[in-house]
Design an enzyme around this catalytic site. Structure first.
Site, PDB file in Angstrom:
ATOM      1  N   HIS A   1      -0.952  -1.567   7.215  1.00 57.81           N
ATOM      2  CA  HIS A   1       0.088  -1.271   7.059  1.00 57.81           C
ATOM      3  C   HIS A   1       1.260   0.384   7.716  1.00 57.81           C
ATOM      4  O   HIS A   1      -0.267   0.571   9.176  1.00 57.81           O
ATOM      5  CB  HIS A   1      -0.074  -0.225   5.982  1.00 57.81           C
ATOM      6  CG  HIS A   1      -0.944   1.172   5.999  1.00 57.81           C
ATOM      7  ND1 HIS A   1      -0.365   2.496   6.719  1.00 57.81           N
ATOM      8  CD2 HIS A   1      -1.490   1.543   5.174  1.00 57.81           C
ATOM      9  CE1 HIS A   1      -0.994   3.565   6.881  1.00 57.81           C
ATOM     10  NE2 HIS A   1      -1.985   2.626   5.855  1.00 57.81           N
TER      11      HIS A   1
ATOM     12  N   GLU B   1      -8.400   0.657  -0.081  1.00 59.87           N
ATOM     13  CA  GLU B   1      -8.820   2.327   2.005  1.00 59.87           C
ATOM     14  C   GLU B   1      -9.827   2.932   1.151  1.00 59.87           C
ATOM     15  O   GLU B   1     -10.327   2.821  -0.203  1.00 59.87           O
ATOM     16  CB  GLU B   1      -8.095   3.570   1.891  1.00 59.87           C
ATOM     17  CG  GLU B   1      -8.652   4.127   3.118  1.00 59.87           C
ATOM     18  CD  GLU B   1      -8.905   3.500   4.196  1.00 59.87           C
ATOM     19  OE1 GLU B   1      -9.740   2.667   4.959  1.00 59.87           O
ATOM     20  OE2 GLU B   1      -7.914   3.322   5.055  1.00 59.87           O
TER      21      GLU B   1
END
Length: 247
Positions: free
Chosen positions: A16, A116
């Site tokens: 990202h 994550e």
């Protein structure tokens, strides 16, 4: 990239774009934080150059996309594919099937398997703050904290990370094994986060998560994994690649 290599299924790792915590170096796991304006520009620039018909990441060659549920990853997916597939992509979580346009319809999965690393008690902290906190708790009196080895208090361990990434890798190889010579679309894309994608790369190559292999991954960047000799048992990574020739 040879013509034969170009036919071998690939795994594209998309990190990202920049967030405010990316800039400060704070550990960002479960916190839902938006991309900065600069982060949006990073992803749009990457997408315009690498994603689209005839480009490195060609939607017609994609078999599946896995996206982290965090908004920074979902937004990155949107920006990468919205303007580069001749369709209007949506956040995959906004539709029942995860719709990324006509080429990706039914091929997008939003999953915690590529979220994550769960930093637990360390969420939002800096490395120095984490190490000080652990020493205060009686840990790491002789050796400095290393997340790859020690994991996170109240969060995930290296063993838990290994388990969920290995599960995902098994799914990917099941998809790609019948496509080793270009038989149908075999490319996959993972849209996620810096630490988990680096851990994924280690597991893809058969290394333990705590292997000291130093890896860097810029916000908004793209990495690429594949197989040597078009062999499912020889996973590898590209240290350099040539881009498709544009007519």
């Amino acid at each position: 990239m040879s013509d034969l290599d170009a036919k071998t299924p690939r795994v594209f790792l998309a990190r990202h774009g920049e967030t405010e915590w990316t800039k400060t170096g704070q550990y960002t796991g479960s916190t839902d934080i938006e991309l900065t304006e600069h982060g949006i520009k990073q992803v749009l620039s990457t997408g315009s150059q690498l994603v689209g018909p005839g480009k490195l990441i060609d939607p017609v060659r994609i078999a599946h996309v896995w996206v982290s549920p965090r908004i920074r990853a979902r937004k990155t997916f949107d920006l990468l594919f919205r303007d580069n597939t001749n369709t209007n992509a949506k956040y995959p979580a906004d539709s029942a099937n995860g719709n990324g346009g006509q080429f990706l319809e039914g091929k997008v999965t939003v999953t915690e398997d590529i979220a994550e690393w769960d930093y637990g008690d360390y969420e939002g902290l800096l490395v120095g703050e984490i190490r000080a906190q652990r020493k205060k708790n009686g840990l790491d009196q002789e050796t400095a904290w290393n997340i790859w080895r020690d994991g996170c208090e109240g969060g995930e361990s290296a063993e838990q990370i290994t388990q969920r990434l290995d599960r995902l890798i098994s799914q990917i190889r099941e998809i790609q094994q019948p496509c080793m010579n270009g038989q149908g679309p075999g490319d996959v894309v993972l849209v996620a986060h810096g630490l988990i994608l680096r851990a994924f790369m280690k597991r893809w190559l058969g290394y333990s998560v705590d292997n000291p292999l130093p890896v860097m991954f810029s916000p908004g960047g793209i990495g690429m994994l594949s197989y040597k000799n078009r062999d499912i048992d020889e996973p590898g990574f590209y240290i350099g690649m040539s881009l498709p020739i544009q007519d």
